[in-house]
Structures are given as C-alpha cells and as structure tokens.
Design a protein around this motif. Structure first.
Motif, PDB file in Angstrom:
ATOM      1  N   GLU A  60      50.302  44.447  41.948  1.00  0.00           N
ATOM      2  CA  GLU A  60      49.834  44.042  40.624  1.00  0.00           C
ATOM      3  C   GLU A  60      48.384  43.558  40.676  1.00  0.00           C
ATOM      4  OE1 GLU A  60      49.717  43.346  36.616  1.00  0.00           O
ATOM      5  OE2 GLU A  60      51.236  44.421  37.782  1.00  0.00           O
ATOM      6  N   LYS A  63      46.126  46.523  41.037  1.00  0.00           N
ATOM      7  CA  LYS A  63      46.083  47.246  39.771  1.00  0.00           C
ATOM      8  C   LYS A  63      45.156  46.542  38.782  1.00  0.00           C
ATOM      9  CE  LYS A  63      49.119  48.960  36.098  1.00  0.00           C
ATOM     10  NZ  LYS A  63      50.527  49.037  35.620  1.00  0.00           N
ATOM     11  N   ARG A  64      45.246  45.199  38.726  1.00  0.00           N
ATOM     12  CA  ARG A  64      44.379  44.437  37.821  1.00  0.00           C
ATOM     13  C   ARG A  64      42.913  44.580  38.215  1.00  0.00           C
ATOM     14  NH1 ARG A  64      46.249  40.195  34.439  1.00  0.00           N
ATOM     15  NH2 ARG A  64      48.520  40.184  34.262  1.00  0.00           N
TER      16      ARG A  64
END
Length: 237
Positions: A60, A63-64
């Motif tokens: 995550e 991805k951010r």
C-alpha cells in the motif's frame, strides 16, 4: 488508512534516496531499497502487525508513493504546458503536494531527457533493424535462387543421364533380341527335318546335337551356342 499522514510519507521517502533518486548510486541497491520500505512499514504500522499485514502495508505504501510521484509529474507537465501556451483552459489550482515533492524536480527532468534519448535511440535501432531485416531477406532470396538454379541444373543433368542410360539399355536389348531371334529361327528351321528322323535314331541325333552345342560353348568365350561356328554337321544315320 483513512487518517494516513501523506506529508510524513513524503518526508520519510525524501530522506531515503534509494527509493526515488535515480541518479544516486544507492538507487540500484535492491537490498537497501527493501530495508528502506521495511523501515517505512515499521514507522506507519508499528511493531504489532503480522507478517501478512506488514506485506500488505508495504504494498500500500509503494502504491501511494507511485501515485504521488505520478501526480507530481503530471503537474509539472501541466505547468509547462501553461507556460508554452498549450495548456489554456486547464485547471488553475496547483496539486496539493506539489511543493512538498519539489525534490523530484531534477529527477523528473533527467528522466524526461532519458526518455527522449531512449526514444531517439530506439528509433535509430528500429531503422537499423528494419534495414538488417531487409538485407537478410534479400540475402536469403539470393541464396534460395542459387539453390533452385543448382537444383534445376542437377535435375536436368540427372534427366539427361537417365535418358542416355535408357537408350543404351534399349539398344542393348534390341541387339540381344535380334541375336536371340536368329538362333530361334535357325532351330525352328530344323524342326521339320527333326520330325522326319526315324524314332529309333532321334535320340542319338539329339545327343549328338547336344554334344556339338557343348563343344561350341567351350570354344566360344561368350557362352553362346552358334551352329555357324562349327564346321561339321551331325549324321542322322
């Protein structure tokens, strides 16, 4: 992660050049990158997460960061378009994290130059490959034609040889047939005389004829019986 601190993520990543600075030597160090992401997982997730949860959080975070960097690149392009006059009518508000991500400015500029250079190099390589492909096709075509010509010449020579052999065999067969016909006709001419020989003398005549043929075969190296080579004639009496 509704209360996620995006500005903190930007600060932490900025302090770790291996995650963003493609011009730095540590950028190519995969082990260092892995350790840096694990550090960020500890910072944003704490030490109470399971292995699976840490893996999910790491994905995550990456991805951010990818999304943040992409937004910054698009913002830089938008502002450049506005300066050149091609971005008229686009939104006027600046990307919310544009200033925090300004440390990416040189990297993005370098990357754009690399992309342009790679594109030019790819174009040259593609042209060279196209020319090489065309040359290879022409070479293969010439080789194929030479092979076909040689194959045709070989076939013509083979056909001619077969034709010569067939004619030779045919002439030989005709000669042998002619000679055999002469012998056959001679023997048939004796048939009437043989029938007129009395039965009690016919066996003796046949034995004498066989003896003459045997003598002629021994004298003639060709092994062919010819009565014309014998000077005598059998006495039917």
């Amino acid at each position: 992660m509704s209360n996620f601190d995006t500005e903190r993520l930007i600060i932490e990543i900025q302090s770790r050049p291996s995650l963003w600075d493609s011009s730095a030597t540590e950028y190519a160090n995969r082990d260092l990158k892995q350790r840096n992401w694990e550090e960020l997982v500890e910072i944003f997730g704490g030490g109470d997460l399971s292995t699976a949860e840490k893996k999910e959080l790491g994905q995550e975070l990456q991805k951010r960061w990818k999304n943040l960097r992409g937004c910054y690149v698009r913002e830089v392009k938008r502002q450049n378009d506005i300066k050149s006059g091609s971005g008229a009518g686009s939104r006027k508000s600046e990307y919310v994290y544009y200033k925090q991500l300004q440390f990416l400015q040189e990297v993005v500029a370098i990357r754009d130059a690399d992309i342009q250079e790679e594109s030019t190099e790819d174009s040259r390589n593609e042209e060279a490959q196209t020319q090489d492909t065309q040359n290879n096709v022409e070479k293969r075509s010439r080789k194929r034609k030479r092979f076909q010509t040689k194959q045709q010449n070989f076939q013509n020579e083979t056909d001619h040889l077969v034709e010569v052999l067939n004619r030779s065999i045919e002439r030989k067969g005709q000669r042998e047939k002619s000679e055999d016909d002469e012998d056959r006709m001679f023997l048939l001419s004796l048939l009437t005389s043989l029938k007129s020989v009395p039965p009690e003398k016919k066996m003796t005549l046949k034995i004498n004829m066989m003896s003459l043929i045997n003598e002629a075969m021994q004298e003639n190296p060709r092994g062919r019986s010819t009565f014309r080579e014998h000077s005598g004639s059998p006495d039917p009496h």
